[in-house]
Motif scaffolding. Structure first.
Motif, short mmCIF file in Angstrom:
data_model
loop_
_atom_site.label_atom_id
_atom_site.label_comp_id
_atom_site.label_asym_id
_atom_site.label_seq_id
_atom_site.Cartn_x
_atom_site.Cartn_y
_atom_site.Cartn_z
N UNK A 79 31.76 40.74 49.27
CA UNK A 79 31.20 41.51 48.16
C UNK A 79 32.04 41.37 46.90
N UNK A 80 33.36 41.42 47.06
CA UNK A 80 34.24 41.22 45.91
C UNK A 80 34.12 39.80 45.38
N UNK A 81 33.99 38.83 46.30
CA UNK A 81 33.83 37.45 45.88
C UNK A 81 32.55 37.27 45.05
N UNK A 82 31.48 37.95 45.46
CA UNK A 82 30.22 37.84 44.72
C UNK A 82 30.38 38.41 43.31
N UNK A 83 31.04 39.57 43.20
CA UNK A 83 31.27 40.15 41.87
C UNK A 83 32.06 39.19 40.99
N UNK A 84 33.04 38.55 41.58
CA UNK A 84 33.87 37.60 40.83
C UNK A 84 33.12 36.33 40.47
N UNK A 85 32.29 35.86 41.39
CA UNK A 85 31.80 34.49 41.30
C UNK A 85 30.42 34.34 40.66
N UNK A 86 29.58 35.36 40.72
CA UNK A 86 28.26 35.24 40.08
C UNK A 86 28.40 34.91 38.59
N UNK A 87 29.31 35.58 37.84
CA UNK A 87 29.47 35.17 36.43
C UNK A 87 29.97 33.74 36.26
#
Length: 305
Positions: A124-132
Motif C-alpha cells: 500500500x505504501x509502495x502504491x502511494x509512492x509509485x502511482x505518481x
C-alpha cells in the motif's frame, strides 16, 4: 532555456537519446537502481514463507507475487540501462553497500500474518509512492511504473484478503494479525523517506518532475488511506496520537523513529547482513547462467550475420 528545461517546463518526457544534465542522469540512475534493488531484495522476506504456506492456494498466490517482484526488478534494471548504467555494476554496488534499497525489507517475517500485512501495508505504501511515478519526467521509468503499479495494486488486495480471512478465524489468528500490524506500521511510514526538511534530494527531484509529491504529502495520503482500512479489518494501528483532525481534513499521527530509519539504512537493521549475503550468493551462483546466455547470444549473432 535549454531543450531539457523546455521539455520539463512543458511537462513532457525526457527520452534516452535526449540531452540531459549529468545531475539528472545520475539522479535517475540512483533512484531507478534503488527501486530495482528493492524489488529484488523484497523477494526475500515473503519468499521465506513459500514452503511454509498453509495451503496450496496460498502457496500459489505467494509464488506468483514473488515472481512479479522479480519481473519488476528486471523492468527497472532495463530502464537504468537506457541511461548508460550497467546491470552488473549496479548489482556489485548493491552487494558492496554503495547503493541502497528500501529499509522496509530489513525486517523479519515472523509469522504468516506478516505476508498479509506486507501486502496490505508495505505494498500500500509502495502504491502511494509509485502511482505518481507513472508521470515521472523520464520516459522509460514512467512507462515501467504503469505495469508495476497495476501488479502492486493486485498484491495489496491479495494481502488484505488474507488478513480478512485470518481475522475471521481463531483468536490466535486474530492476535497474530494484530502483532504483525504492530511491527510493520511504523516501518511502513518510514518507506516515504525522511521528513521534507531532512530530505536532501526531494527538492531537485520535484523541480525536475521526477517526483510529483513530497515525502510528507505522500505519508499523509497513506495514513488517511490506511485508517479506514484498518477499521474495516478490525485491527488497531499502534499510534496513540492517531486521530481525525476536522480542521485539517486529515488524520494527525505520531512521529516515526527517524533514528531507527537512519540506522537501518546505514546497515544496522535486523536483517541487513542476511539480505545482502543472500543476494551475493545468488549473484555468484547465477554467474554461469549469465555467461552461458551471453555466449548463446554471441553465437546467434554470428549466425544471423
Amino acid at each position: 532555456m535549454s531543450d531539457f528545461e523546455d521539455t520539463i517546463a512543458r511537462d513532457q518526457r525526457i527520452e534516452p537519446g535526449d540531452a540531459m544534465p549529468d545531475g539528472y542522469r545520475s539522479t535517475m540512475i540512483r533512484q531507478i537502481a534503488q527501486h530495482a534493488h528493492s524489488e529484488i531484495i523484497g523477494m526475500q522476506p515473503e519468499g521465506e514463507w513459500i514452503t511454509r504456506a498453509p495451503s496450496l492456494r496460498r502457496k500459489a498466490i505467494l509464488l506468483a507475487k514473488v515472481q512479479d517482484e522479480a519481473g519488476h526488478g528486471l523492468y527497472l534494471y532495463s530502464a537504468a540501462e537506457t541511461l548508460g548504467a550497467d546491470r552488473g555494476d549496479l548489482t556489485r554496488r548493491l552487494i558492496e553497500g554503495r547503493q541502497k534499497y528500501s529499509s522496509i525489507f530489513n525486517y523479519p517475517t515472523l509469522t504468516f500474518a506478516d505476508v498479509g500485512v506486507i501486502g496490505w501495508l508495505v505494498d500500500g505504501a509502495a502504491i502511494c509512492n509509485q502511482v505518481p511515478l507513472c508521470r515521472s519526467s523520464y520516459g522509460p521509468y514512467g512507462r515501467a511504473m504503469i505495469r508495476i503499479c497495476k501488479e502492486e495494486s493486485f498484491h495489496q488486495r491479495q494481502g488484505y484478503e488474507l488478513l480478512m480471512t485470518m481475522m475471521g478465524g481463531t483468536p490466535g489468528q486474530r492476535a497474530m494479525v494484530q502483532d504483525a500490524v504492530n511491527r510493520w506500521w511504523w516501518p511502513s511510514l518510514m518507506m516515504f523517506g525522511p521528513p521534507d526538511d531532512r530530505s536532501p534530494n526531494s527538492a531537485r527531484s520535484m523541480a525536475w518532475k521526477i517526483k510529483r509529491h513530497s515525502n510528507d504529502e505522500l505519508r499523509q495520503r497513506y495514513v488517511d488511506m490506511s485508517v479506514p482500512q484498518a477499521e474495516a479489518l478490525g485491527v488497531t494501528l499502534p499510534d496513540d496520537e492517531l486521530r481525525w483532525n476536522a480542521d485539517r481534513g486529515h488524520y494527525d499521527f505520531g512521529t516515526p523513529d527517524w533514528a531507527e530509519l537512519t540506522r537501518v539504512i546505514s546497515g544496522d537493521g535486523p536483517c541487513n547482513a542476511a539480505r545482502i549475503e543472500r543476494r551475493r550468493r545468488a549473484d555468484e551462483d547465477g554467474a554461469w547462467v549469465r555467461e552461458a546466455a551471453a555466449a548463446h547470444a554471441r553465437k546467434r549473432e554470428k549466425v544471423v550475420v
